[in-house]
Design a protein around this motif. Structure first.
Motif, PDB file in Angstrom:
ATOM      1  N   VAL A  40       0.888  -1.160   0.000  1.00 56.34           N
ATOM      2  CA  VAL A  40       0.000   0.000   0.000  1.00 56.34           C
ATOM      3  C   VAL A  40       0.922   1.205   0.000  1.00 56.34           C
ATOM      4  O   VAL A  40       1.733   1.386   0.912  1.00 56.34           O
ATOM      5  N   ILE A  41       0.821   2.024  -1.038  1.00 61.03           N
ATOM      6  CA  ILE A  41       1.751   3.135  -1.228  1.00 61.03           C
ATOM      7  C   ILE A  41       0.952   4.422  -1.342  1.00 61.03           C
ATOM      8  O   ILE A  41       0.076   4.540  -2.189  1.00 61.03           O
ATOM      9  N   GLY A  42       1.271   5.383  -0.500  1.00 61.82           N
ATOM     10  CA  GLY A  42       0.545   6.652  -0.508  1.00 61.82           C
ATOM     11  C   GLY A  42       1.452   7.835  -0.737  1.00 61.82           C
ATOM     12  O   GLY A  42       2.280   8.171   0.105  1.00 61.82           O
ATOM     13  N   GLY A  43       1.310   8.483  -1.884  1.00 60.20           N
ATOM     14  CA  GLY A  43       2.008   9.728  -2.154  1.00 60.20           C
ATOM     15  C   GLY A  43       3.518   9.638  -2.183  1.00 60.20           C
ATOM     16  O   GLY A  43       4.196  10.596  -1.851  1.00 60.20           O
ATOM     17  N   VAL A  44       4.075   8.496  -2.581  1.00 64.25           N
ATOM     18  CA  VAL A  44       5.525   8.329  -2.626  1.00 64.25           C
ATOM     19  C   VAL A  44       5.980   8.332  -4.077  1.00 64.25           C
ATOM     20  O   VAL A  44       5.457   7.589  -4.895  1.00 64.25           O
ATOM     21  N   ASP A  45       6.940   9.173  -4.378  1.00 63.53           N
ATOM     22  CA  ASP A  45       7.562   9.182  -5.691  1.00 63.53           C
ATOM     23  C   ASP A  45       8.876   8.418  -5.569  1.00 63.53           C
ATOM     24  O   ASP A  45       9.714   8.776  -4.738  1.00 63.53           O
ATOM     25  N   PRO A  46       9.073   7.361  -6.339  1.00 62.91           N
ATOM     26  CA  PRO A  46      10.322   6.599  -6.230  1.00 62.91           C
ATOM     27  C   PRO A  46      11.571   7.468  -6.347  1.00 62.91           C
ATOM     28  O   PRO A  46      12.584   7.184  -5.726  1.00 62.91           O
ATOM     29  N   ASP A  47      11.508   8.543  -7.124  1.00 57.27           N
ATOM     30  CA  ASP A  47      12.668   9.416  -7.288  1.00 57.27           C
ATOM     31  C   ASP A  47      13.013  10.173  -6.004  1.00 57.27           C
ATOM     32  O   ASP A  47      14.106  10.722  -5.893  1.00 57.27           O
ATOM     33  N   ASP A  48      12.104  10.230  -5.038  1.00 55.85           N
ATOM     34  CA  ASP A  48      12.367  10.904  -3.765  1.00 55.85           C
ATOM     35  C   ASP A  48      12.955   9.957  -2.719  1.00 55.85           C
ATOM     36  O   ASP A  48      13.195  10.367  -1.588  1.00 55.85           O
ATOM     37  N   THR A  49      13.175   8.704  -3.069  1.00 55.23           N
ATOM     38  CA  THR A  49      13.734   7.746  -2.123  1.00 55.23           C
ATOM     39  C   THR A  49      15.250   7.671  -2.296  1.00 55.23           C
ATOM     40  O   THR A  49      15.788   8.162  -3.292  1.00 55.23           O
ATOM     41  N   SER A  50      15.922   7.040  -1.346  1.00 55.99           N
ATOM     42  CA  SER A  50      17.383   6.949  -1.429  1.00 55.99           C
ATOM     43  C   SER A  50      17.840   6.036  -2.560  1.00 55.99           C
ATOM     44  O   SER A  50      18.949   6.174  -3.057  1.00 55.99           O
ATOM     45  N   ASP A  51      16.981   5.106  -2.976  1.00 54.77           N
ATOM     46  CA  ASP A  51      17.330   4.204  -4.074  1.00 54.77           C
ATOM     47  C   ASP A  51      16.112   4.039  -4.992  1.00 54.77           C
ATOM     48  O   ASP A  51      15.338   3.086  -4.841  1.00 54.77           O
ATOM     49  N   PRO A  52      15.927   4.966  -5.949  1.00 56.31           N
ATOM     50  CA  PRO A  52      14.753   4.904  -6.827  1.00 56.31           C
ATOM     51  C   PRO A  52      14.619   3.589  -7.587  1.00 56.31           C
ATOM     52  O   PRO A  52      13.518   3.073  -7.735  1.00 56.31           O
ATOM     53  N   ALA A  53      15.711   3.026  -8.043  1.00 61.35           N
ATOM     54  CA  ALA A  53      15.647   1.769  -8.808  1.00 61.35           C
ATOM     55  C   ALA A  53      15.142   0.633  -7.930  1.00 61.35           C
ATOM     56  O   ALA A  53      14.297  -0.168  -8.353  1.00 61.35           O
TER      57      ALA A  53
ATOM     58  N   MET B 219       5.522   7.851  20.654  1.00 62.07           N
ATOM     59  CA  MET B 219       6.670   7.162  20.069  1.00 62.07           C
ATOM     60  C   MET B 219       7.934   8.002  20.158  1.00 62.07           C
ATOM     61  O   MET B 219       9.030   7.468  20.263  1.00 62.07           O
ATOM     62  N   GLY B 220       7.779   9.308  20.092  1.00 62.03           N
ATOM     63  CA  GLY B 220       8.940  10.189  20.141  1.00 62.03           C
ATOM     64  C   GLY B 220       9.604  10.311  18.791  1.00 62.03           C
ATOM     65  O   GLY B 220       9.241   9.628  17.833  1.00 62.03           O
ATOM     66  N   PRO B 221      10.612  11.179  18.709  1.00 59.69           N
ATOM     67  CA  PRO B 221      11.283  11.379  17.418  1.00 59.69           C
ATOM     68  C   PRO B 221      12.156  10.186  17.046  1.00 59.69           C
ATOM     69  O   PRO B 221      12.531   9.382  17.892  1.00 59.69           O
ATOM     70  N   TRP B 222      12.498  10.093  15.786  1.00 64.62           N
ATOM     71  CA  TRP B 222      13.380   9.050  15.274  1.00 64.62           C
ATOM     72  C   TRP B 222      14.722   9.167  15.979  1.00 64.62           C
ATOM     73  O   TRP B 222      15.320  10.238  16.039  1.00 64.62           O
ATOM     74  N   ASP B 223      15.202   8.046  16.507  1.00 66.13           N
ATOM     75  CA  ASP B 223      16.496   8.072  17.185  1.00 66.13           C
ATOM     76  C   ASP B 223      17.503   7.144  16.519  1.00 66.13           C
ATOM     77  O   ASP B 223      18.567   6.873  17.059  1.00 66.13           O
ATOM     78  N   GLY B 224      17.166   6.690  15.337  1.00 62.79           N
ATOM     79  CA  GLY B 224      18.074   5.814  14.598  1.00 62.79           C
ATOM     80  C   GLY B 224      19.080   6.608  13.787  1.00 62.79           C
ATOM     81  O   GLY B 224      19.125   7.838  13.813  1.00 62.79           O
ATOM     82  N   VAL B 225      19.879   5.881  13.037  1.00 61.03           N
ATOM     83  CA  VAL B 225      20.892   6.499  12.195  1.00 61.03           C
ATOM     84  C   VAL B 225      20.211   7.139  10.994  1.00 61.03           C
ATOM     85  O   VAL B 225      19.324   6.555  10.378  1.00 61.03           O
ATOM     86  N   ARG B 226      20.626   8.329  10.678  1.00 59.19           N
ATOM     87  CA  ARG B 226      20.095   9.020   9.503  1.00 59.19           C
ATOM     88  C   ARG B 226      21.106   8.909   8.366  1.00 59.19           C
ATOM     89  O   ARG B 226      22.308   9.047   8.596  1.00 59.19           O
ATOM     90  N   PRO B 227      20.625   8.660   7.163  1.00 57.92           N
ATOM     91  CA  PRO B 227      21.573   8.569   6.044  1.00 57.92           C
ATOM     92  C   PRO B 227      22.209   9.934   5.776  1.00 57.92           C
ATOM     93  O   PRO B 227      21.599  10.974   6.017  1.00 57.92           O
ATOM     94  N   ALA B 228      23.425   9.904   5.274  1.00 56.62           N
ATOM     95  CA  ALA B 228      24.119  11.146   4.941  1.00 56.62           C
ATOM     96  C   ALA B 228      23.433  11.802   3.747  1.00 56.62           C
ATOM     97  O   ALA B 228      22.959  11.118   2.839  1.00 56.62           O
ATOM     98  N   LEU B 229      23.384  13.103   3.774  1.00 57.17           N
ATOM     99  CA  LEU B 229      22.793  13.853   2.674  1.00 57.17           C
ATOM    100  C   LEU B 229      23.777  13.872   1.514  1.00 57.17           C
ATOM    101  O   LEU B 229      24.930  14.266   1.670  1.00 57.17           O
ATOM    102  N   LYS B 230      23.345  13.401   0.364  1.00 58.97           N
ATOM    103  CA  LYS B 230      24.203  13.379  -0.823  1.00 58.97           C
ATOM    104  C   LYS B 230      23.858  14.587  -1.683  1.00 58.97           C
ATOM    105  O   LYS B 230      22.749  14.694  -2.201  1.00 58.97           O
ATOM    106  N   LEU B 231      24.794  15.474  -1.793  1.00 57.03           N
ATOM    107  CA  LEU B 231      24.587  16.654  -2.620  1.00 57.03           C
ATOM    108  C   LEU B 231      25.098  16.375  -4.019  1.00 57.03           C
ATOM    109  O   LEU B 231      26.153  15.766  -4.196  1.00 57.03           O
ATOM    110  N   GLY B 232      24.354  16.836  -4.980  1.00 55.77           N
ATOM    111  CA  GLY B 232      24.768  16.665  -6.369  1.00 55.77           C
ATOM    112  C   GLY B 232      25.790  17.719  -6.762  1.00 55.77           C
ATOM    113  O   GLY B 232      26.281  18.493  -5.942  1.00 55.77           O
ATOM    114  N   LYS B 233      26.112  17.735  -8.030  1.00 54.07           N
ATOM    115  CA  LYS B 233      27.066  18.717  -8.533  1.00 54.07           C
ATOM    116  C   LYS B 233      26.422  20.100  -8.499  1.00 54.07           C
ATOM    117  O   LYS B 233      25.214  20.250  -8.633  1.00 54.07           O
TER     118      LYS B 233
END
Length: 190
Positions: A35-48, A147-161
């Motif tokens: 069940v997928i709501g309002g998710v664009d694959p291109d907005d994920t960390s691995d679109p493929a 539940m509180g805020p996310w306390d897990g590891v966050r992926p590094a932000l990858k900046l493009g050129k």
């Protein structure tokens, strides 16, 4: 893209029938339903990988306002209310909740929450899951608070050129940011 007029389906087989290679989902597929709501694959960390997971699913339900890539590959698309017709909470990339209230009251517009609660209740009645445990936006917000805020590891932000900056033509006007406009260009003392 055009808005979706109502629920539609592209599924050619019923759950009790065997899928054929010509049907949207082959019987060789063993991944669970999605069940997928309002998710664009291109907005994920691995679109493929996201696209592959959607295609590998036995059955895909998409909650959308418009015909998107996900909706086009879904078996069933359920139209959801636009943001102005529902209350909810956005969570920023920093993990901060940003609640919002409905601006308009449109009784024909179904919020995502109502659809998700309905799906969960029906699956629970069939013995295929459990109810969500909440029915209103205020109950969801209370659950998020507990539940509180996310306390897990966050992926590094990858900046493009850095994008190439166009060179203005002679005599052309150029727009500027406030930061650039605030820097004085005149020599000191003038």
């Amino acid at each position: 893209m055009p808005p979706l007029p109502g629920a539609w389906t592209r599924c050619q087989t019923r759950p009790d029938e065997t899928a054929t290679p010509s049907s949207p989902r082959s019987s060789r597929v063993t991944s669970p339903a999605r069940v997928i709501g309002g998710v664009d694959p291109d907005d994920t960390s691995d679109p493929a990988a996201t696209r592959a997971a959607i295609e590998a699913a036995q059955f895909v339900v998409s909650l959308e306002q418009r015909l998107t890539d996900v909706a086009a590959s879904a078996d069933v698309v359920l139209p959801v209310a636009p943001v102005a017709d529902k209350a909810g909470t956005f969570v920023t990339r920093e993990g901060r909740p940003r609640p919002f209230e409905a601006v308009f009251a449109n009784p024909g517009s179904l919020p995502d929450l109502r659809i998700l609660v309905g799906i969960a209740d029906e699956l629970a009645a069939l013995g295929q899951g459990t109810a969500l445990g909440f029915r209103t936006v205020h109950e969801v917000r209370a659950e998020m608070e507990a539940m509180g805020p996310w306390d897990g590891v966050r992926p590094a932000l990858k900046l493009g050129k850095e994008p190439k900056r166009p060179k203005p033509k002679a005599g052309a006007l150029a727009l500027s940011t406030r930061e650039a406009a605030a820097r004085p260009r005149l020599p000191a003392g003038r």
